[in-house]
Write an enzyme that holds these catalytic residues in place. Structure first.
Site, PDB file in Angstrom:
ATOM      1  N   HIS A   4       0.824   5.225   1.315  1.00 51.01           N
ATOM      2  CA  HIS A   4       0.115   6.096   2.258  1.00 51.01           C
ATOM      3  C   HIS A   4       0.768   7.479   2.216  1.00 51.01           C
ATOM      4  O   HIS A   4       1.996   7.579   2.217  1.00 51.01           O
ATOM      5  CB  HIS A   4       0.207   5.505   3.674  1.00 51.01           C
TER       6      HIS A   4
ATOM      7  N   ASN B   1       0.852  -1.192   0.000  1.00 52.88           N
ATOM      8  CA  ASN B   1       0.000   0.000   0.000  1.00 52.88           C
ATOM      9  C   ASN B   1       0.881   1.234   0.000  1.00 52.88           C
ATOM     10  O   ASN B   1       2.008   1.198   0.505  1.00 52.88           O
ATOM     11  CB  ASN B   1      -0.906   0.013   1.236  1.00 52.88           C
TER      12      ASN B   1
END
Length: 201
Positions: free
Chosen positions: A110, A108
């Site tokens: 972020h 991911n």
């Protein structure tokens, strides 16, 4: 053999574009074999289709639980023989089951320097805290939100007069460079998740 990668999106596909561009290079170790989206009509789906990448759109609405939806994602990933997953603006929190099922193969990005400023409204959090430097982080996903071991980070100065929007735009420019580099490291086996830590080889 290049690593078959899926990108999970919910929006316009800004980071998806940078990943597509990187994977278009013949020597890049990953290929995007699927773009999965949970929002009908999201701009990123058109981006993927324009690049000739298979897409799958399944709304999270109508599923009885978070895990039920995650099992639908899992089925789509397995059907496409996916080995690695990149989340890029995917606005769903996964069930613990999914995070464990794909542990070490689930990335991911972020928009903060984790572990600072987890969750949402990240740029406003940074401004409210008065920090002088923000940035972005690519990390492995684990069951705890925005807490997975860090693969790569890039720092961005917070300037006087910044708003959440101006800071977000500056961070996004770095995200577009950072994510392909982090994917390359993982696809080449130069960083792995072992015993809850990112191990660089």
């Amino acid at each position: 053999m290049r690593v078959k990668t899926a990108v999970l999106i919910s929006g316009r596909g800004s980071n998806l574009k940078s990943l597509i561009a990187a994977c278009a290079k013949p020597d890049f170790p990953a290929e995007i074999a699927l773009v999965f989206c949970n929002v009908e009509g999201a701009g990123g789906v058109a981006v993927a289709q324009a690049a000739g990448i298979p897409t799958k759109v399944i709304s999270h609405r109508g599923f009885g639980s978070r895990e039920d939806f995650d099992r639908a994602i899992d089925a789509a990933l397995r059907e496409a023989n996916i080995q690695l997953v990149c989340e890029a603006g995917f606005m769903r929190i996964h069930s613990d089951w999914f995070a464990r099922e794909w542990e070490g193969r689930l990335l991911n990005i972020h928009p903060s320097l984790l572990p600072a400023f987890k969750g949402i409204r990240v740029h406003q959090q940074a401004l409210d805290a008065g920090v002088k430097i923000s940035g972005c982080t690519v990390h492995f996903i684990v069951p705890e939100l925005d807490s997975g071991p860090i693969i790569a980070q890039a720092a961005v100065p917070v300037l006087p007069g910044d708003t959440a929007e101006t800071l977000a735009a500056r961070v996004l420019e770095e995200e577009h460079k950072l994510y392909p580099n982090a994917l390359k490291l993982v696809a080449e086996g130069k960083v792995k998740l072992e015993m809850g830590q990112a191990v660089f080889i």
